[in-house]
Design a protein around this motif. Structure first.
Motif, PDB file in Angstrom:
ATOM      1  N   TYR A   1     -36.641  -6.398  10.747  1.00 21.23           N
ATOM      2  CA  TYR A   1     -35.569  -7.198  11.693  1.00 21.23           C
ATOM      3  C   TYR A   1     -36.480  -8.460  11.880  1.00 21.23           C
TER       4      TYR A   1
ATOM      5  N   GLY B   1     -32.362  -4.799  16.669  1.00 26.46           N
ATOM      6  CA  GLY B   1     -31.986  -5.833  16.070  1.00 26.46           C
ATOM      7  C   GLY B   1     -30.862  -6.230  15.234  1.00 26.46           C
TER       8      GLY B   1
ATOM      9  N   LYS C   1     -34.667 -11.921  10.403  1.00 23.54           N
ATOM     10  CA  LYS C   1     -35.365 -13.348  10.612  1.00 23.54           C
ATOM     11  C   LYS C   1     -35.375 -14.850  10.169  1.00 23.54           C
TER      12      LYS C   1
ATOM     13  N   THR D   1     -27.623  -8.751  12.989  1.00 20.33           N
ATOM     14  CA  THR D   1     -27.596 -10.455  12.058  1.00 20.33           C
ATOM     15  C   THR D   1     -26.330 -10.574  11.893  1.00 20.33           C
TER      16      THR D   1
ATOM     17  N   SER E   1     -27.134  -9.690  20.360  1.00 19.49           N
ATOM     18  CA  SER E   1     -27.761  -8.733  20.902  1.00 19.49           C
ATOM     19  C   SER E   1     -26.974  -7.076  21.064  1.00 19.49           C
TER      20      SER E   1
ATOM     21  N   ARG F   1     -26.856 -15.944  12.089  1.00 20.73           N
ATOM     22  CA  ARG F   1     -27.378 -16.012  14.022  1.00 20.73           C
ATOM     23  C   ARG F   1     -27.623 -14.522  13.930  1.00 20.73           C
ATOM     24  N   THR F   2     -28.650 -13.997  15.192  1.00 21.90           N
ATOM     25  CA  THR F   2     -29.040 -12.785  15.994  1.00 21.90           C
ATOM     26  C   THR F   2     -28.101 -12.469  16.708  1.00 21.90           C
TER      27      THR F   2
END
Lengths: 93, 383
Positions: B101, B140, B105, B142, B122, B119-120
């Motif tokens: 993760y 996580g 990022k 993306t 949820s 973007r990440t």
């Protein structure tokens, strides 16, 4: 060819008509596999059981080659559709 | 159809690379182009691929290629006059390890700096993007909404049809058996149906590109790995709107516009025997992946499984250049599993190079001499 003949559905899984098949053979897609790639014939749940013979016959009529000399295309496993849950269970059902 | 004796350009291979290069060359005014294919159009790696298109990459080069290719795919129907089956449901990348993760990022920062709006998201948002997703063990996600997939057959045929209208000659069932060259310059090819003299020859032979390169005395470190894939019967749309992918767990799942779902992963040991067989192991492990991530697919039936070759390079990035040893011999190969998605842009860039222009995205670093110099551009984000 009359219009009604053109509208006959040859591949029921992907709803492809005789007219479409003839049109693409005329455009140079002269093997079963090429027709499969451009029209999706034989790619549905029946895997060509319903349409393959008829398409090979059309290819034979258009190219003048006997059906026995026309490559029938690739057959891939599983030969009948199998549920993901059954496959996921492997041998432990 | 008879084989020409001379041509301005001979392209070896009628997959996405060969067809895109031939189209871009013809569009630039090159008149006499012959494309040679040992089997039928799109019968190799392109027609066997997972069909994904993305800009979510870990190296600047791949990000630039990915974004430029997406821009081309978005206009392809209009440009080529044929629907290429483009579906932009985004790529939802699932990370299962903290370190993975963190890498993703880091890649997002690179992507954002290049105009790629990844973007990440949820877990809740991931489940909005992909309803029914079950990934409690993920750390996580993306997402980039312009990513997606297209139909590799229709895209390749669209390039071929457009190239034919511009006069390009396609020869099926014609195998290249030798490359002729003299005093460091290419002079033509020998095929199963005779010779063709040509001052420019392009190697776009996918899984067999290392063999073609060898015929010209050019050594490239490519190898071809077998990867496997399956497709289900069509089900209603919306079961998997994005391309669902994980690099650490080694899978991708997507749903074509006709409703069929496609899933792929690479088998253990990456067999390199040029075989195109399929395995029970794959069928079982891919099915497990499906029902774990998307439990509602339990009752969906698999209709077909097949395999294809990834033409790998040591850094998983392509070779796109003119050979040093043999001028006029160009290479577009080694895409390492992402040749389909880059096809529209790599064809344009190689055309610019062949015409002696400056490619609009610099490709110097994609020369195969980088391997000898140790200047690798390792791409971490592949399945």
């Amino acid at each position: 060819m009359n219009e009604r003949e053109e509208e006959i559905v040859i591949c029921r899984c992907e709803e492809v008509t005789l007219g479409e098949i003839r049109e693409w053979i005329d455009r140079g897609y002269q093997t079963f596999d090429e027709l499969k790639r451009v029209l999706r014939v034989g790619m549905g749940p029946c895997q060509g059981r319903g349409c393959r013979e008829m398409i090979l016959r059309e290819l034979s009529l258009k190219t003048g080659k006997p059906v026995s000399e026309i490559h029938p295309g690739t057959f891939r496993p599983p030969s009948k559709p199998v549920k993901l849950s059954l496959l996921a269970a492997g041998g432990d059902t | 159809m008879t084989l020409k004796r001379t041509a301005d350009v001979v392209v070896i291979g009628a997959g996405i690379q060969g067809c895109s290069i031939a189209y871009h060359l013809a569009k630039s005014g090159i008149k006499d182009i012959v494309v040679l294919e040992r089997s039928t159009i799109c019968s190799g790696s392109t027609g066997r691929c997972g069909a994904g298109i993305r800009a979510q990459w870990g190296t600047e080069m791949n990000c630039r290629f990915g974004l430029a290719a997406i821009e081309k795919f978005e206009r392809l129907h209009e440009e080529l006059g044929m629907d290429c089956g483009l579906h932009q449901g985004g790529y939802l990348v699932v990370a299962f390890e903290e370190s993975e993760y963190e890498h993703l990022k880091e890649s997002i920062r690179l992507q954002n700096s290049l105009g790629i709006h990844t973007r990440t998201v949820s877990y809740d948002e991931a489940r909005e993007i992909c309803p029914g997703l079950s990934a409690e063990d993920a750390v996580g996600f993306t997402f980039h909404g312009r990513d997606g997939h297209a139909d590799p057959f229709l895209t390749t045929f669209a390039y071929m049809e457009a190239a034919r209208r511009l006069g390009v000659d396609y020869q099926r069932f014609t195998e290249v058996r030798g490359i002729r060259y003299e005093a460091g310059k290419v002079t033509g090819v020998e095929t199963s149906r005779g010779q063709i003299d040509a001052p420019v020859v392009v190697n776009a032979a996918g899984g067999y590109s290392q063999h073609i390169a060898k015929m010209a005395g050019v050594k490239i470190p490519n190898s071809s790995e077998r990867h496997e894939i399956l497709i289900t019967e069509p089900v209603e749309p919306g079961v998997c709107p994005p391309m669902l992918i994980s690099f650490s767990r080694n899978f991708y799942i997507q749903q074509r516009p006709n409703g069929s779902m496609i899933g792929g992963r690479s088998p253990k040991g990456h067999p390199q025997d040029y075989g195109l067989g399929v395995s029970w192991d794959f069928l079982e492990s891919m099915s497990r992946t499906f029902v774990k991530l998307l439990p509602r697919t339990r009752g969906v039936r698999v209709v077909r499984q097949w395999s294809g070759l990834y033409n790998m390079t040591p850094d998983c990035q392509p070779i796109l250049c003119e050979a040093d040893e043999v001028k006029g011999f160009f290479l577009s190969c080694g895409y390492s599993g992402h040749g389909f998605m880059f096809g529209p842009i790599s064809g344009e860039l190689l055309t610019q190079q062949i015409l002696g222009q400056e490619p609009r995205i610099p490709i110097m670093m994609l020369h195969y001499r980088r391997f000898e110099k140790g200047e690798l551009l390792v791409e971490p984000a592949i399945v």
